[in-house]
Design a protein around this motif. Structure first.
Motif, PDB file in Angstrom:
ATOM      1  N   ASN A 148       0.846  -1.178   0.000  1.00  0.00           N
ATOM      2  CA  ASN A 148       0.000   0.000   0.000  1.00  0.00           C
ATOM      3  C   ASN A 148       0.892   1.242   0.000  1.00  0.00           C
ATOM      4  N   CYS A 206       0.361   4.195   0.815  1.00  0.00           N
ATOM      5  CA  CYS A 206       0.197   4.977   2.047  1.00  0.00           C
ATOM      6  C   CYS A 206       1.083   4.436   3.165  1.00  0.00           C
ATOM      7  N   ASN A 207       1.208   3.109   3.244  1.00  0.00           N
ATOM      8  CA  ASN A 207       2.067   2.520   4.263  1.00  0.00           C
ATOM      9  C   ASN A 207       3.538   2.782   3.966  1.00  0.00           C
ATOM     10  N   ILE A 249       4.737   5.564   2.709  1.00  0.00           N
ATOM     11  CA  ILE A 249       5.007   6.915   3.193  1.00  0.00           C
ATOM     12  C   ILE A 249       5.074   6.949   4.714  1.00  0.00           C
ATOM     13  N   LYS A 250       4.188   6.222   5.373  1.00  0.00           N
ATOM     14  CA  LYS A 250       4.168   6.238   6.839  1.00  0.00           C
ATOM     15  C   LYS A 250       5.408   5.597   7.445  1.00  0.00           C
ATOM     16  N   GLU A 288       1.664  15.491   6.259  1.00  0.00           N
ATOM     17  CA  GLU A 288       0.227  15.768   6.177  1.00  0.00           C
ATOM     18  C   GLU A 288      -0.071  16.849   5.151  1.00  0.00           C
ATOM     19  N   SER A 346       0.775  11.945  -4.050  1.00  0.00           N
ATOM     20  CA  SER A 346      -0.245  11.201  -4.794  1.00  0.00           C
ATOM     21  C   SER A 346       0.092   9.706  -4.727  1.00  0.00           C
ATOM     22  N   TYR A 347      -0.955   8.887  -4.652  1.00  0.00           N
ATOM     23  CA  TYR A 347      -0.783   7.447  -4.513  1.00  0.00           C
ATOM     24  C   TYR A 347      -1.409   6.739  -5.709  1.00  0.00           C
ATOM     25  N   THR A 371      -2.362   2.774  -6.760  1.00  0.00           N
ATOM     26  CA  THR A 371      -2.441   1.377  -6.328  1.00  0.00           C
ATOM     27  C   THR A 371      -2.866   0.437  -7.437  1.00  0.00           C
TER      28      THR A 371
END
Length: 360
Positions: A83, A85-86, A88-89, A150, A155-156, A158
């Protein structure tokens, strides 16, 4: 072309190389910036050949993305294996100084107090310095703070919105990703012909491109090792990035592809590097290489605005992954000194020989 170049000096996180007028950005790894001659040229595509498990290539991609967020660059993250998003985190946290500098400075200061060398060598560096680096320092043991990304332009992709229309790729996911990059460049006004109020750079990070997750639908005839989708995508992405203020870094599991496919990918890219990990090989138990985790091979370097590119030649590089830092350096093997027992001492010859009789 002269008009866009005027604003290059004001782009955050970039530097203009005075030798060939290349606009450079940092990879996030200071040692890699030095090997590349200062950083990644804007408008290029870099491929990283993954190791067998893909761990170290993923770490290098994390450095690239983290450097972009800290430098206030726009970012596009694409992956079908994880993912985005993961990704980036889990990026490393930015710090002020080198994470290993404090520990090394304490040990070096104690040694310097005990040892004195000739005055002519006192001002010489004791190791290779990382020059021309404009990047930040990161700590792999800590994750990036949510407040740092934040408000960032991220941009992601998938691959969930895949249209089965006509395209030149067997797998429509390649076409969708190429379209997503083009739309991001157009919306953010990253093209050379655009005149935005504030110029910035787009960083495109693609994780594990061409992995088994990129297989097309079952009803299409497809052989991964013989497919042209991978090198065609890199070629098209290179043409797209070359016309914009953008840089792309792609990790590829090349061990899944035929050698001919790999050569086409390298030819279609601007910069190519390969990570050869020691884990799972006979080199894992080699005492001389115990301080390192693998070889770093620089396969290709971009030659933009110059007739020849900077290349280290026959220099061999190795990489090591510590708890807080990923580092690349020149290979320095210890001297090959073998202990010789008293029974295997070669007989001495000449007048000082211990033998009673001399042979003529």
């Amino acid at each position: 072309m002269e008009k866009p170049l005027k604003g290059n000096f004001n782009i955050s996180g970039s530097i203009l190389n005075s030798q060939n007028a290349q606009l450079l950005i940092s990879t996030g790894v200071h040692s890699l910036d030095s090997i590349l001659g200062g950083g990644l040229p804007v408008g290029t595509v870099t491929i990283i050949e993954e190791d067998m498990y893909g761990t170290y290539a993923k770490t290098m991609l994390d450095y690239f993305l983290a450097e972009g967020i800290v430098s206030k660059h726009s970012t596009l993250v694409a992956s079908l294996d994880m993912n985005p998003c993961n990704i980036i985190k889990s990026l490393p946290a930015v710090i002020q100084n080198d994470p290993e500098e404090s520990a090394n400075s304490n040990s070096e200061s104690s040694q310097n107090n005990k040892m004195k060398i000739a005055f002519r060598y006192q001002n010489l560096p004791t190791s290779d310095k990382e020059i021309h680096s404009i990047g930040h320092y990161f700590d792999l043991s800590k994750s990036i703070r949510p407040s740092d990304f934040e408000n960032a332009d991220i941009s992601y992709w998938t691959g969930q919105r895949i249209e089965n229309g006509k395209n030149m790729f067997v797998n429509p996911a390649y076409n969708e990703l190429l379209k997503a990059v083009k739309d991001k460049i157009k919306e953010g006004k990253f093209f050379l012909k655009d005149n935005p109020s504030k110029r910035t750079i787009l960083r495109v990070g693609i994780h594990s491109l061409g992995s088994p997750m990129w297989l097309p639908p079952r009803d299409s005839f497809y052989v991964m090792s013989e497919s042209r989708d991978l090198d065609m995508f890199i070629f098209c992405l290179r043409a797209l990035v070359r016309s914009a203020f953008a840089v792309a870094v792609i990790t590829i599991p090349t061990h899944l592809y035929h050698e001919n496919s790999l050569d086409r990918c390298i030819h279609s890219s601007d910069i190519a590097m390969r990570l050869q990990a020691f884990s799972g090989t006979e080199l894992e138990n080699n005492f001389s290489l115990s301080d390192y985790h693998g070889f770093f091979h620089l396969t290709k370097l971009a030659a933009i605005n110059s007739f020849t590119s900077k290349h280290p030649g026959s220099v061999e590089y190795v990489f090591k992954l510590r708890r807080k830092k990923f580092h690349i350096e020149k290979l320095h093997l210890p001297p090959d000194v073998q202990e010789v027992s008293d029974k295997t001492v070669a007989p001495s010859m000449g007048c000082g020989s211990s033998t009673k009789h001399l042979e003529f």
